[in-house]
Write a protein that holds these residues in place. Structure first.
Motif, PDB file in Angstrom:
ATOM      1  N   UNK A 211       1.600   0.162  16.872  1.00  0.00           N
ATOM      2  CA  UNK A 211       2.332  -0.677  15.916  1.00  0.00           C
ATOM      3  C   UNK A 211       1.376  -1.547  15.103  1.00  0.00           C
ATOM      4  N   UNK A 212       0.383  -2.122  15.764  1.00  0.00           N
ATOM      5  CA  UNK A 212      -0.592  -2.979  15.080  1.00  0.00           C
ATOM      6  C   UNK A 212      -1.428  -2.178  14.087  1.00  0.00           C
ATOM      7  N   UNK A 213      -1.873  -0.989  14.480  1.00  0.00           N
ATOM      8  CA  UNK A 213      -2.669  -0.164  13.571  1.00  0.00           C
ATOM      9  C   UNK A 213      -1.842   0.284  12.370  1.00  0.00           C
ATOM     10  N   UNK A 214      -0.578   0.589  12.588  1.00  0.00           N
ATOM     11  CA  UNK A 214       0.307   0.947  11.480  1.00  0.00           C
ATOM     12  C   UNK A 214       0.464  -0.240  10.530  1.00  0.00           C
ATOM     13  N   UNK A 215       0.630  -1.435  11.099  1.00  0.00           N
ATOM     14  CA  UNK A 215       0.765  -2.641  10.263  1.00  0.00           C
ATOM     15  C   UNK A 215      -0.497  -2.867   9.437  1.00  0.00           C
ATOM     16  N   UNK A 216      -1.665  -2.690  10.057  1.00  0.00           N
ATOM     17  CA  UNK A 216      -2.932  -2.851   9.335  1.00  0.00           C
ATOM     18  C   UNK A 216      -3.051  -1.828   8.209  1.00  0.00           C
ATOM     19  N   UNK A 217      -2.646  -0.605   8.483  1.00  0.00           N
ATOM     20  CA  UNK A 217      -2.683   0.432   7.436  1.00  0.00           C
ATOM     21  C   UNK A 217      -1.760   0.059   6.286  1.00  0.00           C
ATOM     22  N   UNK A 218      -0.547  -0.343   6.595  1.00  0.00           N
ATOM     23  CA  UNK A 218       0.405  -0.740   5.555  1.00  0.00           C
ATOM     24  C   UNK A 218      -0.134  -1.914   4.741  1.00  0.00           C
ATOM     25  N   UNK A 219      -0.687  -2.917   5.427  1.00  0.00           N
ATOM     26  CA  UNK A 219      -1.222  -4.096   4.738  1.00  0.00           C
ATOM     27  C   UNK A 219      -2.450  -3.772   3.896  1.00  0.00           C
TER      28      UNK A 219
ATOM     29  N   UNK B  99       1.111  11.153   9.789  1.00  0.00           N
ATOM     30  CA  UNK B  99       1.015  11.154  11.240  1.00  0.00           C
ATOM     31  C   UNK B  99       2.055  12.140  11.766  1.00  0.00           C
ATOM     32  N   UNK B 100       1.598  13.137  12.511  1.00  0.00           N
ATOM     33  CA  UNK B 100       2.491  14.116  13.128  1.00  0.00           C
ATOM     34  C   UNK B 100       2.361  13.944  14.637  1.00  0.00           C
ATOM     35  N   UNK B 101       3.484  13.712  15.315  1.00  0.00           N
ATOM     36  CA  UNK B 101       3.438  13.481  16.750  1.00  0.00           C
ATOM     37  C   UNK B 101       4.586  14.193  17.449  1.00  0.00           C
ATOM     38  N   UNK B 102       4.310  14.646  18.667  1.00  0.00           N
ATOM     39  CA  UNK B 102       5.358  15.278  19.467  1.00  0.00           C
ATOM     40  C   UNK B 102       5.642  14.472  20.731  1.00  0.00           C
ATOM     41  N   UNK B 103       5.275  13.214  20.718  1.00  0.00           N
ATOM     42  CA  UNK B 103       5.500  12.399  21.906  1.00  0.00           C
ATOM     43  C   UNK B 103       5.596  10.931  21.585  1.00  0.00           C
TER      44      UNK B 103
ATOM     45  N   UNK C  51      -2.168   1.512   2.483  1.00  0.00           N
ATOM     46  CA  UNK C  51      -2.061   2.927   2.836  1.00  0.00           C
ATOM     47  C   UNK C  51      -0.593   3.261   3.061  1.00  0.00           C
ATOM     48  N   UNK C  52      -0.106   4.242   2.356  1.00  0.00           N
ATOM     49  CA  UNK C  52       1.241   4.746   2.568  1.00  0.00           C
ATOM     50  C   UNK C  52       1.189   5.726   3.725  1.00  0.00           C
ATOM     51  N   UNK C  53       2.077   5.553   4.693  1.00  0.00           N
ATOM     52  CA  UNK C  53       2.056   6.387   5.891  1.00  0.00           C
ATOM     53  C   UNK C  53       3.369   7.152   6.016  1.00  0.00           C
ATOM     54  N   UNK C  54       3.242   8.467   6.128  1.00  0.00           N
ATOM     55  CA  UNK C  54       4.386   9.321   6.420  1.00  0.00           C
ATOM     56  C   UNK C  54       4.324   9.650   7.908  1.00  0.00           C
ATOM     57  N   UNK C  55       5.453   9.552   8.587  1.00  0.00           N
ATOM     58  CA  UNK C  55       5.514   9.865  10.012  1.00  0.00           C
ATOM     59  C   UNK C  55       6.437  11.052  10.219  1.00  0.00           C
ATOM     60  N   UNK C  56       5.954  12.021  10.979  1.00  0.00           N
ATOM     61  CA  UNK C  56       6.739  13.212  11.291  1.00  0.00           C
ATOM     62  C   UNK C  56       6.852  13.318  12.808  1.00  0.00           C
ATOM     63  N   UNK C  57       8.052  13.176  13.325  1.00  0.00           N
ATOM     64  CA  UNK C  57       8.294  13.344  14.746  1.00  0.00           C
ATOM     65  C   UNK C  57       8.700  14.776  15.018  1.00  0.00           C
ATOM     66  N   UNK C  58       8.105  15.375  16.033  1.00  0.00           N
ATOM     67  CA  UNK C  58       8.378  16.777  16.363  1.00  0.00           C
ATOM     68  C   UNK C  58       8.974  16.857  17.768  1.00  0.00           C
TER      69      UNK C  58
ATOM     70  N   UNK D 114       9.510   4.609  13.170  1.00  0.00           N
ATOM     71  CA  UNK D 114       9.874   3.680  12.101  1.00  0.00           C
ATOM     72  C   UNK D 114       8.772   2.649  11.873  1.00  0.00           C
ATOM     73  N   UNK D 115       8.122   2.220  12.948  1.00  0.00           N
ATOM     74  CA  UNK D 115       7.005   1.278  12.822  1.00  0.00           C
ATOM     75  C   UNK D 115       5.827   1.936  12.097  1.00  0.00           C
ATOM     76  N   UNK D 116       5.583   3.207  12.394  1.00  0.00           N
ATOM     77  CA  UNK D 116       4.448   3.925  11.803  1.00  0.00           C
ATOM     78  C   UNK D 116       4.684   4.210  10.328  1.00  0.00           C
ATOM     79  N   UNK D 117       5.874   4.664   9.992  1.00  0.00           N
ATOM     80  CA  UNK D 117       6.178   5.081   8.616  1.00  0.00           C
ATOM     81  C   UNK D 117       6.255   3.890   7.665  1.00  0.00           C
ATOM     82  N   UNK D 118       5.810   4.125   6.445  1.00  0.00           N
ATOM     83  CA  UNK D 118       6.006   3.121   5.396  1.00  0.00           C
ATOM     84  C   UNK D 118       7.488   3.040   5.068  1.00  0.00           C
ATOM     85  N   UNK D 119       7.874   1.989   4.388  1.00  0.00           N
ATOM     86  CA  UNK D 119       9.255   1.836   3.945  1.00  0.00           C
ATOM     87  C   UNK D 119       9.410   2.406   2.547  1.00  0.00           C
TER      88      UNK D 119
END
Length: 91
Positions: free
Chosen positions: A17-25, A4-8, A28-35, A45-50
Motif C-alpha cells: 500500500x505504501x509503495x503504491x501511494x509513493x508511485x501515485x504521489x 501490476x499483474x498479480x494472482x494472489x 505514476x499511473x498504475x493499472x492493477x490486474x487481479x488474476x 484498489x490501493x494499488x490501482x490509480x483512480x
C-alpha cells in the motif's frame, strides 16, 4: 505508467500500500490486474490509480489477459507512434 499483474495477495500488505501511494504521489499511473479468485480486491484498489473503473481489472485466468489486451494498450500508449501500432502482444 506501471501495470501490476498479480494472482494472489501481498505478503506485506502495508508495504504494498505504501509503495503504491509513493508511485501515485510521484505521478505514476498504475493499472492493477487481479488474476483468479485469490486476489484481494481492497489491495488491488490501493494499488490501482483512480478511478478504479479505468485502472482496475479482474480476470479469471492468465489467458484472460488477451481479452483486455487492447484496453491495456490504449491506456498505456497514447503517443502518435503507439496509436498507429498494429497491436501489443502479451504472449
Amino acid at each position: 505508467m506501471a501495470i501490476v499483474v498479480t494472482d494472489g495477495v501481498s505478503s506485506y500488505k502495508n508495504r504494498t500500500k505504501e509503495q503504491a501511494r509513493l508511485a501515485h504521489n510521484s505521478g505514476i499511473t498504475v493499472m492493477a490486474v487481479g488474476v483468479g479468485k485469490s486476489t484481494d480486491q481492497v489491495e488491488l484498489q490501493d494499488i490501482a490509480s483512480d478511478p478504479d473503473s479505468k485502472y482496475l481489472f479482474h480476470i479469471d485466468a492468465f489467458v484472460g489477459l488477451k481479452m483486455i489486451e487492447s484496453t491495456l494498450a490504449s491506456a498505456t500508449c497514447t503517443s502518435k507512434i503507439c496509436i498507429h501500432m498494429v497491436s501489443v502482444r502479451l504472449f
